[in-house]
Design an enzyme around this catalytic site. Structure first.
Site, PDB file in Angstrom:
ATOM      1  N   HIS A   6       0.857  -1.174  -0.225  1.00 10.54           N
ATOM      2  CA  HIS A   6      -0.089  -0.153  -0.147  1.00 10.54           C
ATOM      3  C   HIS A   6       0.928   1.331   0.087  1.00 10.54           C
ATOM      4  O   HIS A   6       0.492   2.206  -0.746  1.00 10.54           O
ATOM      5  CB  HIS A   6      -0.917  -0.105   1.088  1.00 10.54           C
ATOM      6  N   HIS A  25      -1.770  -8.318 -10.008  1.00 10.92           N
ATOM      7  CA  HIS A  25      -2.409  -9.423  -9.375  1.00 10.92           C
ATOM      8  C   HIS A  25      -2.807 -10.479 -10.376  1.00 10.92           C
ATOM      9  O   HIS A  25      -2.443 -11.676 -10.568  1.00 10.92           O
ATOM     10  CB  HIS A  25      -3.490  -9.215  -8.670  1.00 10.92           C
TER      11      HIS A  25
END
Length: 531
Positions: free
Chosen positions: A395, A430
């Site tokens: 993050h 991802h």
């Protein structure tokens, strides 16, 4: 007689009793002065008490989060437990998560997972003994998943050495070229910048993927190579992104003889440190607790075997039989709900093994003191908070180098577009990791991330408080894990049941589980199972 005379003539008190009235006036004046002094003293005392009360209230509210529950609301604790709790409270927030598993309640949940692992092991041993008449201890699924491991090690060494040498050398040469004329500076900036982008895209981006695909590495081996590829690319970007502004600032001020270039040892430490944000120095612990390192690595190994038993007992038997059925809505719904339990277990094991055990083990070996790898994401009542606290390491990189740089380029005019760009980058990476690891393109995670993830980010926002929102977040998270586990597993087995003799590029992109028919597939007895 005088009093009667005064009453009869109705004179004033002053005329009838001049002496008494004079004394009464003095007494009243003294009382008035005394009252004024008493009033001022009382007001000062009251004001002082109010200020003291407000100060104590502010201090109490500031320390409310770190104050333990009173004895009436908590069970009695031993001196050892109170000392541990006091250490966690008196220490910084970073140490609070290090003490998380010192709490009895969290440790009990940990023990429950260990008990469940023991039951998985016992059930596997009993079933193998009843079927084979002996104990089967070959762990063939792990052997298959981590196949061709020497090639994985060689690929990683090549990637690591290239990241250690190429970005640092390019940056060092570029920084030395910034002392020339303005035209030379622009030329060298364009030249070395293009070389760095070419290295990131071709050498570090394409070649490891080419090695993985051409050698048909199994899923776990592919996952290791691709995860390390992405990690090293993010670290190289962070190193260049953090140091280029320092050279440009020196170029304007010329406060020293040359630009400040980090040492090789600092860059090497950063490549191993469990962070994606480059700094010249990090907070360090005084000693390394090798017993702690060994315990964390053993827990990673335990999570690996835990995942093995989940797939052996809950996933493989179910998906082999489901893949023999035609694709329909009823089978899909049953598959999703039956996949929730193994999907959630794999999610929690992955979180515990990597974000807690693996990163803490490397942090302890390197005496890296900043252990804020995650926050209390399980208490989130909004998906915005969940995204911020689930994986703090990634993050922070997305926030500083994607979100803030997007706002810097757009001059802070397109904040929704910056958020959308962050979601897109995260979803693409991802999905890329899963596509290369599984050997097929099936963008389930990408669609969930971009559609439901974006939608829930605005529905479950930070203003949502209360336990009901935490329940809804966990419900949607469970359901999403069931969808991911079900659809990817169905596609995995469909590509083994229905192999294509001649496949085009579009056939590789088309989901095989949608068109795999029972009468066209090979019989299960003719399939060579490699899981």
């Amino acid at each position: 007689m005088s009093s009667l005379l005064c009453e009869s003539h109705s004179d004033t008190m002053k005329e009838c009793y001049p002496y008494q009235f004079k004394h009464l006036k003095r007494i009243l004046y003294v009382c008035f002065l005394f009252g004024q002094g008493l009033k001022s003293d009382l007001m000062r005392q009251f004001e002082s008490q109010v200020h003291d009360f407000m100060d104590s209230l502010i201090e109490e509210s500031a320390s409310l989060e770190s104050t333990p529950l009173p004895a009436a609301f908590s069970p009695p604790q031993s001196d050892k437990e109170r000392s541990k709790l006091g250490y966690c409270i008196s220490s910084s927030t970073l140490n609070l998560y290090k003490c998380l598993f010192e709490v009895n309640h969290i440790r009990t949940i940990y023990h429950m997972f260990i008990a469940l692992l023991i039951l998985f092991i016992l059930s596997t041993f009993v079933v193998d003994f009843l079927d084979e008449g002996r104990l089967v201890l070959d762990f063939d699924l792990l052997v298959y998943a981590f196949g061709q491991f020497p090639l994985v090690v060689c690929t990683w060494l090549c990637m690591f050495l290239s990241v250690l040498l190429v970005p640092y050398t390019l940056f060092h040469l570029w920084s030395q070229s910034q002392s020339g004329s303005h035209g030379q500076q622009r030329l060298y900036t364009w030249l070395f910048g293009s070389a760095f982008l070419l290295y990131q895209g071709l050498c570090l981006g394409f070649l490891p993927t080419y090695v993985v695909v051409t050698n048909s590495l199994p899923p776990a081996s592919c996952f290791i190579v691709i995860i390390e590829q992405v990690r090293l690319m993010m670290k190289a970007h962070s190193f260049v992104r953090e140091n280029v502004p320092r050279v440009l600032a020196w170029q304007k001020d010329k406060t020293s003889n040359g630009p400040v270039v980090p040492q090789v040892s600092q860059y090497l430490y950063f490549l191993f440190a469990p962070t994606l944000i480059y700094r010249d120095k990090y907070p360090r612990n005084p000693v390394t607790r090798w017993g702690y390192v060994a315990s964390k690595l053993l827990q990673v190994l335990g999570c690996l075997f835990y995942t093995y038993y989940i797939f052996v007992r809950l996933c493989i038997p179910q998906f082999r039989s489901i893949s023999l059925q035609l694709f329909n809505l009823r089978a899909m719904v049953l598959c999703v709900f039956n996949s929730i339990l193994p999907g959630v277990l794999v999610l929690l094991l992955g979180f515990f093994a990597f974000l807690h055990c693996w990163l803490n083990a490397f942090a302890e070996m390197l005496r890296f003191a900043d252990r804020m790898f995650y926050k209390d994401w399980w208490n989130s009542t909004s998906y915005a908070n969940y995204y911020r606290t689930w994986n703090v390491v990634v993050h922070d990189w997305l926030y500083y180098y994607v979100y803030k740089d997007f706002l810097l380029i757009s001059q802070k005019r397109f904040r929704p577009a910056a958020m959308f760009f962050v979601f897109t980058v995260s979803a693409v990476v991802h999905e890329y990791i899963l596509a290369v690891s599984f050997g097929f393109f099936y963008p389930v995670l990408f669609c969930l991330f971009m559609c439901f993830g974006m939608m829930f980010n605005f529905i479950f926002h930070d203003r949502r408080k209360g336990p009901i929102w935490n329940i809804l977040m966990w419900t949607s998270l469970f359901l999403g894990q069931g969808v991911i586990m079900c659809l990817y597993s169905q596609e995995w087995y469909a590509r083994r049941y229905c192999p294509l003799k001649e496949s085009s590029f579009l056939d590789l992109l088309k989901p095989r589980s949608w068109s795999c028919q029972r009468d066209l597939m090979a019989g299960p007895d003719k399939i060579k199972w490699d899981y």
